[in-house]
Design a protein around this motif. Structure first.
Motif, PDB file in Angstrom:
ATOM      1  N   LEU A  22       0.720  -1.048   0.037  1.00  0.00           N
ATOM      2  CA  LEU A  22      -0.074  -0.022  -0.355  1.00  0.00           C
ATOM      3  C   LEU A  22       0.995   1.308  -0.329  1.00  0.00           C
ATOM      4  O   LEU A  22       0.208   2.691  -0.581  1.00  0.00           O
ATOM      5  N   SER A  23       1.448   1.352   0.497  1.00  0.00           N
ATOM      6  CA  SER A  23       2.842   2.648   0.564  1.00  0.00           C
ATOM      7  C   SER A  23       3.700   2.587  -0.887  1.00  0.00           C
ATOM      8  O   SER A  23       3.776   3.373  -1.055  1.00  0.00           O
ATOM      9  N   PHE A  24       3.870   1.135  -1.719  1.00  0.00           N
ATOM     10  CA  PHE A  24       4.519   1.749  -3.042  1.00  0.00           C
ATOM     11  C   PHE A  24       3.228   1.711  -4.138  1.00  0.00           C
ATOM     12  O   PHE A  24       3.389   2.772  -4.483  1.00  0.00           O
ATOM     13  N   VAL A  25       2.032   1.563  -3.138  1.00  0.00           N
ATOM     14  CA  VAL A  25       0.886   1.380  -4.564  1.00  0.00           C
ATOM     15  C   VAL A  25       0.132   2.600  -3.891  1.00  0.00           C
ATOM     16  O   VAL A  25      -0.939   1.541  -3.071  1.00  0.00           O
ATOM     17  N   PRO A  26      -0.036   3.730  -4.492  1.00  0.00           N
ATOM     18  CA  PRO A  26      -1.206   4.713  -3.754  1.00  0.00           C
ATOM     19  C   PRO A  26      -2.819   4.054  -3.890  1.00  0.00           C
ATOM     20  O   PRO A  26      -3.350   4.790  -4.940  1.00  0.00           O
ATOM     21  N   ILE A  27      -3.406   2.713  -3.385  1.00  0.00           N
ATOM     22  CA  ILE A  27      -4.717   2.777  -3.662  1.00  0.00           C
ATOM     23  C   ILE A  27      -5.437   3.667  -3.199  1.00  0.00           C
ATOM     24  O   ILE A  27      -6.176   3.680  -3.758  1.00  0.00           O
ATOM     25  N   MET A  28      -5.515   4.366  -2.032  1.00  0.00           N
ATOM     26  CA  MET A  28      -6.232   5.562  -1.159  1.00  0.00           C
ATOM     27  C   MET A  28      -5.823   6.596  -2.410  1.00  0.00           C
ATOM     28  O   MET A  28      -7.502   7.561  -2.806  1.00  0.00           O
ATOM     29  N   LEU A  29      -5.036   6.880  -2.112  1.00  0.00           N
ATOM     30  CA  LEU A  29      -4.877   8.999  -3.861  1.00  0.00           C
ATOM     31  C   LEU A  29      -5.999   8.214  -5.441  1.00  0.00           C
ATOM     32  O   LEU A  29      -6.061   9.026  -6.101  1.00  0.00           O
ATOM     33  N   TRP A  30      -5.623   6.266  -5.593  1.00  0.00           N
ATOM     34  CA  TRP A  30      -5.922   5.766  -7.128  1.00  0.00           C
ATOM     35  C   TRP A  30      -7.819   6.363  -6.860  1.00  0.00           C
ATOM     36  O   TRP A  30      -8.176   6.498  -7.812  1.00  0.00           O
ATOM     37  N   VAL A  31      -7.965   5.918  -5.259  1.00  0.00           N
ATOM     38  CA  VAL A  31      -9.860   6.315  -5.071  1.00  0.00           C
ATOM     39  C   VAL A  31     -10.090   7.600  -4.880  1.00  0.00           C
ATOM     40  O   VAL A  31     -10.420   7.739  -5.433  1.00  0.00           O
ATOM     41  N   SER A  32      -9.162   8.026  -5.119  1.00  0.00           N
ATOM     42  CA  SER A  32      -9.563   9.531  -4.770  1.00  0.00           C
ATOM     43  C   SER A  32      -9.676  10.187  -5.757  1.00  0.00           C
ATOM     44  O   SER A  32     -10.821  10.871  -6.378  1.00  0.00           O
ATOM     45  N   ALA A  33      -8.628  10.458  -6.700  1.00  0.00           N
ATOM     46  CA  ALA A  33      -9.019  10.807  -8.035  1.00  0.00           C
ATOM     47  C   ALA A  33     -10.282  10.039  -8.612  1.00  0.00           C
ATOM     48  O   ALA A  33     -11.118  10.658  -9.677  1.00  0.00           O
ATOM     49  N   LEU A  34      -9.908   8.692  -8.253  1.00  0.00           N
ATOM     50  CA  LEU A  34     -10.868   8.190  -9.489  1.00  0.00           C
ATOM     51  C   LEU A  34     -12.445   9.138  -9.517  1.00  0.00           C
ATOM     52  O   LEU A  34     -13.624   9.606  -9.738  1.00  0.00           O
ATOM     53  N   ALA A  35     -12.723   9.417  -7.747  1.00  0.00           N
ATOM     54  CA  ALA A  35     -14.205   9.678  -6.890  1.00  0.00           C
ATOM     55  C   ALA A  35     -14.394  11.325  -7.567  1.00  0.00           C
ATOM     56  O   ALA A  35     -15.286  11.705  -7.333  1.00  0.00           O
ATOM     57  N   SER A  36     -12.847  12.103  -7.759  1.00  0.00           N
ATOM     58  CA  SER A  36     -13.440  13.195  -8.312  1.00  0.00           C
ATOM     59  C   SER A  36     -12.459  13.320 -10.020  1.00  0.00           C
ATOM     60  O   SER A  36     -13.163  14.759 -10.489  1.00  0.00           O
ATOM     61  N   GLY A  37     -13.295  12.512 -10.396  1.00  0.00           N
ATOM     62  CA  GLY A  37     -13.193  12.383 -11.908  1.00  0.00           C
ATOM     63  C   GLY A  37     -11.963  12.541 -12.917  1.00  0.00           C
ATOM     64  O   GLY A  37     -12.113  12.635 -13.820  1.00  0.00           O
ATOM     65  N   VAL A  38     -11.042  12.727 -11.569  1.00  0.00           N
ATOM     66  CA  VAL A  38      -9.707  12.529 -12.280  1.00  0.00           C
ATOM     67  C   VAL A  38      -9.278  10.650 -13.201  1.00  0.00           C
ATOM     68  O   VAL A  38      -9.345   9.641 -11.919  1.00  0.00           O
ATOM     69  N   ARG A  39      -9.249  10.103 -14.435  1.00  0.00           N
ATOM     70  CA  ARG A  39      -9.274   9.312 -14.571  1.00  0.00           C
ATOM     71  C   ARG A  39      -7.881   8.736 -15.062  1.00  0.00           C
ATOM     72  O   ARG A  39      -6.578   9.240 -15.488  1.00  0.00           O
ATOM     73  N   ILE A  40      -6.797   8.178 -14.049  1.00  0.00           N
ATOM     74  CA  ILE A  40      -5.666   7.448 -13.566  1.00  0.00           C
ATOM     75  C   ILE A  40      -5.308   6.467 -13.419  1.00  0.00           C
ATOM     76  O   ILE A  40      -6.151   5.785 -12.926  1.00  0.00           O
ATOM     77  N   GLY A  41      -4.766   5.817 -14.265  1.00  0.00           N
ATOM     78  CA  GLY A  41      -4.512   4.154 -13.543  1.00  0.00           C
ATOM     79  C   GLY A  41      -3.673   3.791 -12.447  1.00  0.00           C
ATOM     80  O   GLY A  41      -2.549   4.787 -12.030  1.00  0.00           O
ATOM     81  N   ILE A  42      -3.606   2.754 -12.054  1.00  0.00           N
ATOM     82  CA  ILE A  42      -3.108   2.173 -10.899  1.00  0.00           C
ATOM     83  C   ILE A  42      -1.377   1.900 -10.877  1.00  0.00           C
ATOM     84  O   ILE A  42      -0.655   2.071 -10.382  1.00  0.00           O
ATOM     85  N   ILE A  43      -1.828   1.383 -12.506  1.00  0.00           N
ATOM     86  CA  ILE A  43       0.220   1.275 -13.186  1.00  0.00           C
ATOM     87  C   ILE A  43       0.805   2.403 -13.718  1.00  0.00           C
ATOM     88  O   ILE A  43       1.438   2.917 -12.963  1.00  0.00           O
TER      89      ILE A  43
END
Length: 329
Positions: A22-43
């Motif tokens: 989780l420290s290397f892969v920011p899952i929560m940041l990815w979720v926040s981006a998707l919730a804000s309408g920012v399309r960004i992949g986890i990769i």
């Protein structure tokens, strides 16, 4: 008992592995981006980690820009971050410019930020002009009277010239130069005191904001004071200097006269010495003439008589002069 220890160790390993993931892969940041309408992949977020880019430094400004309706890409923000720029400040400046209806593309904002200028402050100054107060500028009118002027310059940031444009110091220097020129061309300091707006009009007409990062909106004269009489002071200094020069020349002439006097005294002493030397040779010459027969005894006696007569006449003359002086007294 062994199975309980095994399960406990397995749980600890899973927790540690999950924390590292989780420290290397920011899952929560990815979720926040998707919730804000920012399309960004986890990769993409993982790739940021590999490129030593802090994902939150990119995603959070991207979320703000998206919510403000500004169209920028992740690659633009990431490239600006890798170039050493302040992504959050650039995005805030873009949002402020968008709200104030000021045309400011991302590339220009990034260039301003990389140039070392505060792009957000520049946008704010474009909306809310800034007042720069000049230090006291001393100028002299044609009649020699000093005039001290303080001006307030209202400027607005020029977004187009922020990169490569001169700063506030240039504005202050140019305004000071314009004040000196205007006051110096006035016939009298009274003209400046009667019409201080003459300075504002003259300085504004010179286009002092050319090549600077600002646009001059107005120049207002805050204070005008009368200083010293520089003309009279300079004349006094010149008269004192002329006096010192005349004294130096007089001293030089006196020294030359003293030198000439000393030289004449030395010449007189030398001549007297020669006369004494010559007179000392007279008896020897007369003795030689007597021995050689060139001078007879009678001639010698006549010469002695003439000398005695001369001395007597000199004595009588001195006595007569003394008697006359006594009668006169």
């Amino acid at each position: 008992m062994d199975s309980i220890v095994y399960i406990f160790l397995l749980a600890v390993i899973i927790i540690i592995a999950l924390s590292v993931f989780l420290s290397f892969v920011p899952i929560m940041l990815w979720v926040s981006a998707l919730a804000s309408g920012v399309r960004i992949g986890i990769i993409t977020l993982v790739a940021m980690r590999l490129r030593r880019v802090t994902p939150s430094r990119i995603v959070n400004p991207m979320i703000k820009a998206t919510k403000a309706g500004i169209d920028i890409s992740i690659n633009q923000l990431e490239s600006h971050f890798l170039a050493g720029g302040n992504v959050d400040r650039v995005v805030n400046a873009l949002i402020a410019a968008h709200r104030a209806d000021i045309p400011l593309p991302f590339e220009r904002a990034a260039a301003i930020d990389l140039a070392g200028r505060d792009v957000l402050q520049a946008v704010q100054m474009s909306v809310n002009p800034r007042v720069i107060e000049t230090p006291t500028v001393s100028a002299v009118a044609k009649n020699g009277i000093e005039v001290k002027v303080i001006a307030r310059v209202t400027v607005r940031a020029n977004i187009e010239r922020l990169v490569g444009g001169a700063g506030e110091e240039t504005i202050i220097a140019r305004v000071g130069e314009g004040i000196v020129t205007t006051v110096g061309s006035s016939e009298s300091h009274k003209d400046v005191l009667e019409n201080p707006d003459m300075i504002s009009r003259t300085v504004l007409s010179k286009g002092l904001d050319a090549g600077t990062a600002f646009e001059i909106l107005s120049i207002d004269i805050a204070d005008v004071d009368v200083g010293k009489n520089i003309g009279a002071y300079l004349q006094t200094e010149q008269a004192e200097a002329d006096k010192r020069i005349a004294q130096a020349k007089a001293e030089e002439r006196r020294a030359m006269a003293v030198a000439q006097e000393q030289e004449m005294k030395a010449l007189v002493v030398e001549m007297k010495a020669k006369v004494v030397e010559s007179e000392s040779q007279v008896p020897l010459a007369m003795a030689e003439a007597l021995r050689n027969g060139k001078l007879g005894v009678m001639d010698y006696m006549n010469l002695k008589n003439i000398d005695a007569d001369t001395q007597m006449r000199s004595s009588l003359g001195k006595m007569n002069d003394g008697g006359k002086n006594g009668d006169h007294e």
